[in-house]
Design a protein around this motif. Sequence first.
Motif, PDB file in Angstrom:
ATOM      1  N   LEU A   4       0.731  -1.148  -0.043  1.00 11.45           N
ATOM      2  CA  LEU A   4       0.100  -0.193   0.070  1.00 11.45           C
ATOM      3  C   LEU A   4       0.746   1.097   0.036  1.00 11.45           C
ATOM      4  O   LEU A   4       1.575   1.280   0.789  1.00 11.45           O
ATOM      5  CB  LEU A   4      -0.797   0.103   1.231  1.00 11.45           C
ATOM      6  CG  LEU A   4      -1.933   1.178   1.247  1.00 11.45           C
ATOM      7  CD1 LEU A   4      -2.806   1.422   0.260  1.00 11.45           C
ATOM      8  CD2 LEU A   4      -2.247   1.338   2.698  1.00 11.45           C
ATOM      9  N   VAL A   5       0.796   2.307  -1.035  1.00 13.81           N
ATOM     10  CA  VAL A   5       1.035   3.656  -1.025  1.00 13.81           C
ATOM     11  C   VAL A   5       0.154   4.547  -0.446  1.00 13.81           C
ATOM     12  O   VAL A   5      -0.902   4.400  -1.103  1.00 13.81           O
ATOM     13  CB  VAL A   5       1.702   4.081  -2.332  1.00 13.81           C
ATOM     14  CG1 VAL A   5       1.899   5.467  -2.335  1.00 13.81           C
ATOM     15  CG2 VAL A   5       2.708   3.199  -3.069  1.00 13.81           C
ATOM     16  N   ASP A  40      -5.536  -4.093   5.447  1.00 14.77           N
ATOM     17  CA  ASP A  40      -5.511  -5.229   4.816  1.00 14.77           C
ATOM     18  C   ASP A  40      -4.059  -5.504   3.832  1.00 14.77           C
ATOM     19  O   ASP A  40      -3.488  -6.613   3.205  1.00 14.77           O
ATOM     20  CB  ASP A  40      -6.422  -5.210   3.627  1.00 14.77           C
ATOM     21  CG  ASP A  40      -7.796  -5.161   3.647  1.00 14.77           C
ATOM     22  OD1 ASP A  40      -8.099  -5.756   5.144  1.00 14.77           O
ATOM     23  OD2 ASP A  40      -8.645  -4.776   3.168  1.00 14.77           O
ATOM     24  N   ALA A  41      -3.030  -4.547   4.080  1.00 10.71           N
ATOM     25  CA  ALA A  41      -1.834  -4.585   3.279  1.00 10.71           C
ATOM     26  C   ALA A  41      -0.884  -5.252   3.990  1.00 10.71           C
ATOM     27  O   ALA A  41      -0.909  -5.288   5.182  1.00 10.71           O
ATOM     28  CB  ALA A  41      -1.249  -2.992   3.028  1.00 10.71           C
ATOM     29  N   ASP A  42       0.037  -5.964   3.019  1.00 11.08           N
ATOM     30  CA  ASP A  42       1.132  -6.656   3.576  1.00 11.08           C
ATOM     31  C   ASP A  42       2.303  -5.708   4.157  1.00 11.08           C
ATOM     32  O   ASP A  42       3.062  -6.160   5.075  1.00 11.08           O
ATOM     33  CB  ASP A  42       1.647  -7.810   2.684  1.00 11.08           C
ATOM     34  CG  ASP A  42       0.236  -8.658   2.435  1.00 11.08           C
ATOM     35  OD1 ASP A  42       0.103  -9.296   3.598  1.00 11.08           O
ATOM     36  OD2 ASP A  42       0.099  -9.037   1.322  1.00 11.08           O
ATOM     37  N   ARG A  43       2.612  -4.731   3.423  1.00 11.77           N
ATOM     38  CA  ARG A  43       3.584  -3.528   3.305  1.00 11.77           C
ATOM     39  C   ARG A  43       3.210  -2.269   3.276  1.00 11.77           C
ATOM     40  O   ARG A  43       2.029  -2.071   2.325  1.00 11.77           O
ATOM     41  CB  ARG A  43       4.860  -3.774   2.520  1.00 11.77           C
ATOM     42  CG  ARG A  43       5.481  -5.411   2.821  1.00 11.77           C
ATOM     43  CD  ARG A  43       6.593  -5.662   1.907  1.00 11.77           C
ATOM     44  NE  ARG A  43       7.169  -7.000   2.360  1.00 11.77           N
ATOM     45  CZ  ARG A  43       8.138  -7.298   3.094  1.00 11.77           C
ATOM     46  NH1 ARG A  43       8.661  -6.217   3.575  1.00 11.77           N
ATOM     47  NH2 ARG A  43       8.236  -8.468   3.501  1.00 11.77           N
ATOM     48  N   GLU A  74       2.960  -3.400  13.494  1.00 14.58           N
ATOM     49  CA  GLU A  74       3.067  -4.822  13.260  1.00 14.58           C
ATOM     50  C   GLU A  74       3.755  -5.139  11.888  1.00 14.58           C
ATOM     51  O   GLU A  74       3.992  -6.421  11.482  1.00 14.58           O
ATOM     52  CB  GLU A  74       1.342  -5.250  13.097  1.00 14.58           C
ATOM     53  CG  GLU A  74       0.932  -5.144  14.420  1.00 14.58           C
ATOM     54  CD  GLU A  74      -0.606  -5.329  14.265  1.00 14.58           C
ATOM     55  OE1 GLU A  74      -1.214  -5.485  13.208  1.00 14.58           O
ATOM     56  OE2 GLU A  74      -1.479  -5.531  15.294  1.00 14.58           O
ATOM     57  N   LYS A  75       3.692  -4.195  10.730  1.00 10.43           N
ATOM     58  CA  LYS A  75       4.019  -4.668   9.356  1.00 10.43           C
ATOM     59  C   LYS A  75       5.043  -3.918   8.869  1.00 10.43           C
ATOM     60  O   LYS A  75       5.489  -2.807   9.544  1.00 10.43           O
ATOM     61  CB  LYS A  75       2.967  -4.473   8.796  1.00 10.43           C
ATOM     62  CG  LYS A  75       1.511  -5.168   8.936  1.00 10.43           C
ATOM     63  CD  LYS A  75       0.373  -4.703   7.924  1.00 10.43           C
ATOM     64  CE  LYS A  75      -1.085  -5.379   8.310  1.00 10.43           C
ATOM     65  NZ  LYS A  75      -2.088  -5.104   7.469  1.00 10.43           N
ATOM     66  N   PRO A  76       5.843  -4.311   8.009  1.00  6.63           N
ATOM     67  CA  PRO A  76       6.992  -3.743   7.236  1.00  6.63           C
ATOM     68  C   PRO A  76       6.525  -2.424   6.865  1.00  6.63           C
ATOM     69  O   PRO A  76       5.350  -2.202   6.247  1.00  6.63           O
ATOM     70  CB  PRO A  76       7.396  -4.454   6.379  1.00  6.63           C
ATOM     71  CG  PRO A  76       6.928  -5.976   6.727  1.00  6.63           C
ATOM     72  CD  PRO A  76       5.747  -5.758   7.207  1.00  6.63           C
ATOM     73  N   PHE A  77       7.132  -1.196   7.180  1.00  9.10           N
ATOM     74  CA  PHE A  77       6.726  -0.065   6.926  1.00  9.10           C
ATOM     75  C   PHE A  77       8.038   0.704   6.547  1.00  9.10           C
ATOM     76  O   PHE A  77       8.844   0.946   7.110  1.00  9.10           O
ATOM     77  CB  PHE A  77       5.986   0.494   8.352  1.00  9.10           C
ATOM     78  CG  PHE A  77       5.779   2.033   8.324  1.00  9.10           C
ATOM     79  CD1 PHE A  77       4.250   2.428   8.218  1.00  9.10           C
ATOM     80  CD2 PHE A  77       6.608   3.079   8.506  1.00  9.10           C
ATOM     81  CE1 PHE A  77       3.854   3.576   8.381  1.00  9.10           C
ATOM     82  CE2 PHE A  77       6.167   4.244   8.385  1.00  9.10           C
ATOM     83  CZ  PHE A  77       4.723   4.577   8.466  1.00  9.10           C
TER      84      PHE A  77
END
Length: 214
Positions: A4-5, A40-43, A74-77
């Motif tokens: 996600l951007v 919903d995004a993974d990154r 929680e997620k790669p950011f």
Amino acid sequence: MKVLVVDYGMGNLRSVAKAVERVAPHAQVVVSDQAQALRDADRVIIPGQGAMHDCMREFMARGLHDALLKVAAEKPFLGICVGMQMLFDHSEEGDTPGLGILPGRVRRFPADMFDAAGVPLKVPHMGWNEVLPVKPHPLWQGIAEQGTAGERFYFVHSYYCDPADQAAVAARTVYGLPFTCAVAQANIAAIQFHPEKSAAAGLRLLANFIDWQP
């Protein structure tokens, strides 16, 4: 993989999205301003371009605050430019509160800076400059190693981040003074420069982010 951007009405969203699509053709790259898309995004990537107070106003108006805080835990950011500055407690630009994800402040470059030859330096800091990693991190894979000559990336900014926790500093750049140009902590990484404008090195950094497993 869904990348996600984040669209908060500011920044060069399409350029970042296109760069990610180029380095990760297997990924689904989404540009969205919806909180559910963050969940919903993974990154997640937050690009940035513009004044901090405008960026924060638009970000908050879209109701993204709570969802981003959860994602950042929680997620790669990856934060880019103002997307990096937003992570800190406060910015001198417009006396603006940030998201407070990382402790520290965003400060303006002094007006009276000079290079090594005594030539006055202009603000904003604009153009190519060397990025010097100060600790190992997967973002630097194939780009530069700690303690070696750095790769050059493209910058456009008048303010720089001053982290309270020096352990979070991942790289520095010198422009009149040494400043933090990258931070990395747990699943969070952020950079002051623009990888989407930084040719092969920038694309490699984005590819490293896609492959990164915090």
